[in-house]
Design a protein around this motif. Structure first.
Motif, PDB file in Angstrom:
ATOM      1  N   MET A  53       0.829  -1.197   0.000  1.00 64.64           N
ATOM      2  CA  MET A  53       0.000   0.000   0.000  1.00 64.64           C
ATOM      3  C   MET A  53       0.867   1.252   0.000  1.00 64.64           C
ATOM      4  O   MET A  53       0.557   2.238  -0.672  1.00 64.64           O
ATOM      5  N   PHE A  54       1.969   1.217   0.734  1.00 67.86           N
ATOM      6  CA  PHE A  54       2.900   2.343   0.699  1.00 67.86           C
ATOM      7  C   PHE A  54       3.474   2.511  -0.703  1.00 67.86           C
ATOM      8  O   PHE A  54       3.591   3.633  -1.212  1.00 67.86           O
ATOM      9  N   GLY A  55       3.862   1.389  -1.337  1.00 66.08           N
ATOM     10  CA  GLY A  55       4.405   1.462  -2.683  1.00 66.08           C
ATOM     11  C   GLY A  55       3.446   2.104  -3.660  1.00 66.08           C
ATOM     12  O   GLY A  55       3.830   2.953  -4.467  1.00 66.08           O
ATOM     13  N   LEU A  56       2.165   1.736  -3.586  1.00 67.36           N
ATOM     14  CA  LEU A  56       1.160   2.281  -4.494  1.00 67.36           C
ATOM     15  C   LEU A  56       0.935   3.766  -4.261  1.00 67.36           C
ATOM     16  O   LEU A  56       1.029   4.579  -5.189  1.00 67.36           O
ATOM     17  N   LEU A  57       0.668   4.146  -3.008  1.00 68.38           N
ATOM     18  CA  LEU A  57       0.303   5.534  -2.712  1.00 68.38           C
ATOM     19  C   LEU A  57       1.485   6.482  -2.846  1.00 68.38           C
ATOM     20  O   LEU A  57       1.331   7.612  -3.324  1.00 68.38           O
ATOM     21  N   SER A  58       2.662   6.046  -2.440  1.00 69.68           N
ATOM     22  CA  SER A  58       3.830   6.914  -2.565  1.00 69.68           C
ATOM     23  C   SER A  58       4.177   7.131  -4.036  1.00 69.68           C
ATOM     24  O   SER A  58       4.633   8.214  -4.422  1.00 69.68           O
ATOM     25  N   THR A  59       3.937   6.117  -4.875  1.00 69.19           N
ATOM     26  CA  THR A  59       4.179   6.269  -6.306  1.00 69.19           C
ATOM     27  C   THR A  59       3.224   7.284  -6.913  1.00 69.19           C
ATOM     28  O   THR A  59       3.605   8.064  -7.785  1.00 69.19           O
ATOM     29  N   PHE A  60       1.962   7.296  -6.455  1.00 70.38           N
ATOM     30  CA  PHE A  60       1.027   8.328  -6.881  1.00 70.38           C
ATOM     31  C   PHE A  60       1.560   9.709  -6.516  1.00 70.38           C
ATOM     32  O   PHE A  60       1.440  10.674  -7.289  1.00 70.38           O
ATOM     33  N   THR A  87      -1.659  20.278  -1.914  1.00 74.23           N
ATOM     34  CA  THR A  87      -2.967  20.152  -2.559  1.00 74.23           C
ATOM     35  C   THR A  87      -3.374  18.695  -2.698  1.00 74.23           C
ATOM     36  O   THR A  87      -4.515  18.312  -2.396  1.00 74.23           O
ATOM     37  N   GLY A  88      -2.443  17.859  -3.155  1.00 78.81           N
ATOM     38  CA  GLY A  88      -2.736  16.446  -3.350  1.00 78.81           C
ATOM     39  C   GLY A  88      -3.035  15.718  -2.056  1.00 78.81           C
ATOM     40  O   GLY A  88      -3.955  14.902  -1.983  1.00 78.81           O
ATOM     41  N   THR A  89      -2.276  16.012  -1.014  1.00 80.39           N
ATOM     42  CA  THR A  89      -2.478  15.356   0.280  1.00 80.39           C
ATOM     43  C   THR A  89      -3.843  15.711   0.864  1.00 80.39           C
ATOM     44  O   THR A  89      -4.561  14.841   1.377  1.00 80.39           O
ATOM     45  N   ILE A 139      -9.712   9.539  -6.386  1.00 81.91           N
ATOM     46  CA  ILE A 139      -8.863   8.402  -6.028  1.00 81.91           C
ATOM     47  C   ILE A 139      -8.950   8.124  -4.530  1.00 81.91           C
ATOM     48  O   ILE A 139      -9.054   6.974  -4.092  1.00 81.91           O
ATOM     49  N   GLY A 140      -8.927   9.173  -3.725  1.00 82.64           N
ATOM     50  CA  GLY A 140      -9.062   9.007  -2.280  1.00 82.64           C
ATOM     51  C   GLY A 140     -10.377   8.369  -1.892  1.00 82.64           C
ATOM     52  O   GLY A 140     -10.429   7.508  -1.005  1.00 82.64           O
ATOM     53  N   SER A 141     -11.455   8.759  -2.563  1.00 90.44           N
ATOM     54  CA  SER A 141     -12.770   8.176  -2.252  1.00 90.44           C
ATOM     55  C   SER A 141     -12.816   6.700  -2.620  1.00 90.44           C
ATOM     56  O   SER A 141     -13.550   5.921  -1.999  1.00 90.44           O
ATOM     57  N   SER A 142     -12.034   6.298  -3.618  1.00 90.38           N
ATOM     58  CA  SER A 142     -11.994   4.879  -3.996  1.00 90.38           C
ATOM     59  C   SER A 142     -11.180   4.066  -2.997  1.00 90.38           C
ATOM     60  O   SER A 142     -11.413   2.867  -2.817  1.00 90.38           O
ATOM     61  N   MET A 143     -10.222   4.715  -2.331  1.00 93.03           N
ATOM     62  CA  MET A 143      -9.377   4.015  -1.369  1.00 93.03           C
ATOM     63  C   MET A 143      -9.943   4.049   0.041  1.00 93.03           C
ATOM     64  O   MET A 143      -9.519   3.278   0.901  1.00 93.03           O
ATOM     65  N   GLY A 144     -10.873   4.916   0.287  1.00 89.66           N
ATOM     66  CA  GLY A 144     -11.413   5.055   1.630  1.00 89.66           C
ATOM     67  C   GLY A 144     -12.780   4.434   1.801  1.00 89.66           C
ATOM     68  O   GLY A 144     -13.551   4.836   2.669  1.00 89.66           O
ATOM     69  N   ASP A 145     -13.099   3.439   0.965  1.00 90.56           N
ATOM     70  CA  ASP A 145     -14.419   2.824   1.034  1.00 90.56           C
ATOM     71  C   ASP A 145     -14.506   1.701   2.051  1.00 90.56           C
ATOM     72  O   ASP A 145     -15.492   0.977   2.117  1.00 90.56           O
ATOM     73  N   GLY A 146     -13.470   1.556   2.850  1.00 84.97           N
ATOM     74  CA  GLY A 146     -13.483   0.532   3.885  1.00 84.97           C
ATOM     75  C   GLY A 146     -12.742  -0.725   3.497  1.00 84.97           C
ATOM     76  O   GLY A 146     -12.440  -1.567   4.335  1.00 84.97           O
ATOM     77  N   ILE A 155      -3.180   6.743   4.696  1.00 82.78           N
ATOM     78  CA  ILE A 155      -3.172   6.851   3.240  1.00 82.78           C
ATOM     79  C   ILE A 155      -2.615   8.194   2.771  1.00 82.78           C
ATOM     80  O   ILE A 155      -1.698   8.226   1.942  1.00 82.78           O
ATOM     81  N   PRO A 156      -3.130   9.343   3.282  1.00 79.89           N
ATOM     82  CA  PRO A 156      -2.521  10.613   2.866  1.00 79.89           C
ATOM     83  C   PRO A 156      -1.065  10.755   3.311  1.00 79.89           C
ATOM     84  O   PRO A 156      -0.276  11.405   2.633  1.00 79.89           O
ATOM     85  N   ALA A 157      -0.704  10.107   4.432  1.00 79.50           N
ATOM     86  CA  ALA A 157       0.693  10.163   4.880  1.00 79.50           C
ATOM     87  C   ALA A 157       1.600   9.434   3.894  1.00 79.50           C
ATOM     88  O   ALA A 157       2.706   9.906   3.576  1.00 79.50           O
ATOM     89  N   TYR A 158       1.157   8.291   3.388  1.00 77.66           N
ATOM     90  CA  TYR A 158       1.931   7.566   2.381  1.00 77.66           C
ATOM     91  C   TYR A 158       2.076   8.410   1.108  1.00 77.66           C
ATOM     92  O   TYR A 158       3.149   8.477   0.507  1.00 77.66           O
ATOM     93  N   PHE A 159       0.964   9.023   0.701  1.00 74.94           N
ATOM     94  CA  PHE A 159       0.999   9.867  -0.499  1.00 74.94           C
ATOM     95  C   PHE A 159       1.970  11.033  -0.303  1.00 74.94           C
ATOM     96  O   PHE A 159       2.778  11.338  -1.194  1.00 74.94           O
ATOM     97  N   ALA A 160       1.890  11.693   0.856  1.00 71.60           N
ATOM     98  CA  ALA A 160       2.766  12.833   1.129  1.00 71.60           C
ATOM     99  C   ALA A 160       4.228  12.412   1.165  1.00 71.60           C
ATOM    100  O   ALA A 160       5.114  13.146   0.700  1.00 71.60           O
ATOM    101  N   THR A 161       4.502  11.232   1.696  1.00 71.28           N
ATOM    102  CA  THR A 161       5.877  10.731   1.738  1.00 71.28           C
ATOM    103  C   THR A 161       6.427  10.537   0.325  1.00 71.28           C
ATOM    104  O   THR A 161       7.562  10.923   0.020  1.00 71.28           O
ATOM    105  N   GLY A 162       5.605   9.932  -0.535  1.00 73.33           N
ATOM    106  CA  GLY A 162       6.026   9.769  -1.922  1.00 73.33           C
ATOM    107  C   GLY A 162       6.237  11.095  -2.621  1.00 73.33           C
ATOM    108  O   GLY A 162       7.196  11.272  -3.382  1.00 73.33           O
ATOM    109  N   SER A 163       5.338  12.052  -2.353  1.00 69.05           N
ATOM    110  CA  SER A 163       5.485  13.384  -2.941  1.00 69.05           C
ATOM    111  C   SER A 163       6.786  14.032  -2.492  1.00 69.05           C
ATOM    112  O   SER A 163       7.496  14.657  -3.288  1.00 69.05           O
TER     113      SER A 163
END
Length: 363
Positions: A53-60, A87-89, A139-146, A155-163
């Motif tokens: 999951m980190f690999g996917l979100l950080s790559t985004f 903005t993305g986070t 994309i966030g709404s698709s990942m936060g559906d439970g 999830i936003p932390a992984y994205f921010a780390t990749g950014s």
């Protein structure tokens, strides 16, 4: 593309333009190098930590920052990169919060898309940021559906780390190449944000200033409704397609719709090759890195080829650690085509007909 072609919406021209290769934009080698290092690096860390999951979100996160270009100095470019990261986070976080509530989620995505389309009229930079915000909210709404069973902050932390990793690599490579040190955008410096805001407000006194906003709203309402009513599993791809292809200029929208549709169809055929074999982890890293590197080149020179390459790239990213299935390919193609049809009919065709009708009425 010449100025005389800008308003050409004939089907023959569109098909010819779809296959056309442009050499107008120079290759940004720091962007290419940063794309490979950033995307391959994030996927590698995900494999190493056994955290796909980190690999996917950080790559985004790397992809979004890697798409950020600047004609200014490295300092200005770095500022824009951090603005894109923030903005993305925020968009990812909002998408997660509103996810999983059916019609309420759909309505909120429509509201976000509509407001973003309206504010995007202020300036080109705001327009780019607003589209990115809509895409990442979806994309966030698709990942936060439970289904991920993750804390909403993870999830936003992984994205921010990749950014952040993408920013570091971009700045280092850009500094070594010194490609931006002495470039200043004089045109943008002449117009203040106050002047842009005043001009934007004056445009809203006429319906033409609201036209793009209404087009986006109609398409997003249809996209969300279709996904909810027919219980489409990956219906977020419909809204993503609309957000990507629908542009303010009608002729440009039509070209993007055809280019995205044709490119995705060919990309699905390429993606079907992934069904024949399963790449080892480190081979997948190299392929994702290479696709991430050439993305900016094809985006500026042939959007159809760009869309074609993005399809297997997205499939590999979303299926990291598991094989690509025919089911996934079918959904990707179906949802993209639905999004293109909605964008064409509700975002282009009826407006083109209305413009032609008004022109005839005035003669």
């Amino acid at each position: 593309m010449s100025k005389s072609d800008q308003g050409n919406t004939g089907l023959g021209f569109i098909l010819k333009d779809t296959l056309q290769w442009s050499n107008e934009a120079p290759i940004n080698y720091p962007q290419v190098i940063a794309g490979f290092i950033g995307m391959a690096g994030c996927i590698s860390i995900g494999f190493y930590l056994n955290n796909l999951m980190f690999g996917l979100l950080s790559t985004f996160g790397v992809m979004i920052t890697n798409d950020t270009s600047s004609d200014g100095t490295i300092k200005k470019h770095t500022t824009e990169l951090f603005r894109t990261m923030a903005t993305g986070t925020i968009a990812i976080f909002i998408g997660i919060i509103i996810a999983g509530h059916g019609w309420i989620t759909g309505g909120l995505i429509v509201m976000i898309s509509t407001l973003a389309a309206l504010l995007g009229g202020i300036s080109r930079s705001v327009a780019i940021a607003s589209v990115q915000f809509v895409i990442l909210s979806i994309i966030g709404s698709s990942m936060g559906d439970g289904g991920l069973h993750q804390d909403i902050f993870i999830i936003p932390a992984y994205f921010a780390t990749g950014s952040l990793l993408g920013i570091i690599v971009s700045v280092i490579v850009g500094f070594l190449k010194k490609s931006r040190d002495h470039k200043v955008s004089v045109q943008n410096a002449k117009i203040s944000y106050k002047q842009r805001f005043a001009h934007w407000r004056s445009k809203l006194t006429h319906f033409s200033g609201w036209k793009y906003t209404v087009r986006v709203a109609l398409c997003m309402i249809a996209a969300q409704s279709i996904g909810i009513v027919f219980h489409l599993e990956r219906s977020y791809w419909i809204g993503l397609t609309v957000a990507i292809v629908l542009k303010r200029d009608l002729a440009y929208s039509q070209r993007r719709i055809f280019q995205r549709g044709i490119g995705t169809a060919v990309g699905v055929l390429l993606g079907s090759c992934l069904l024949l074999w399963s790449l080892p982890e480190w081979n997948s890293i190299v392929v994702i890195g290479l696709l991430g590197a050439v993305r900016p080149i094809f985006k500026n020179r042939s959007y159809a080829i760009y869309a074609m390459l993005m399809t297997p790239l997205m499939l590999m990213m979303f299926s990291t650690g598991s094989p690509v299935t025919a089911y996934l390919l079918e959904y990707r193609l179906l949802d993209t085509m639905i999004g293109c049809v909605l964008a064409y009919v509700l975002g282009f065709y009826i407006w083109k007909k209305a413009s032609q009708g008004n022109a005839v009425g005035k003669t």
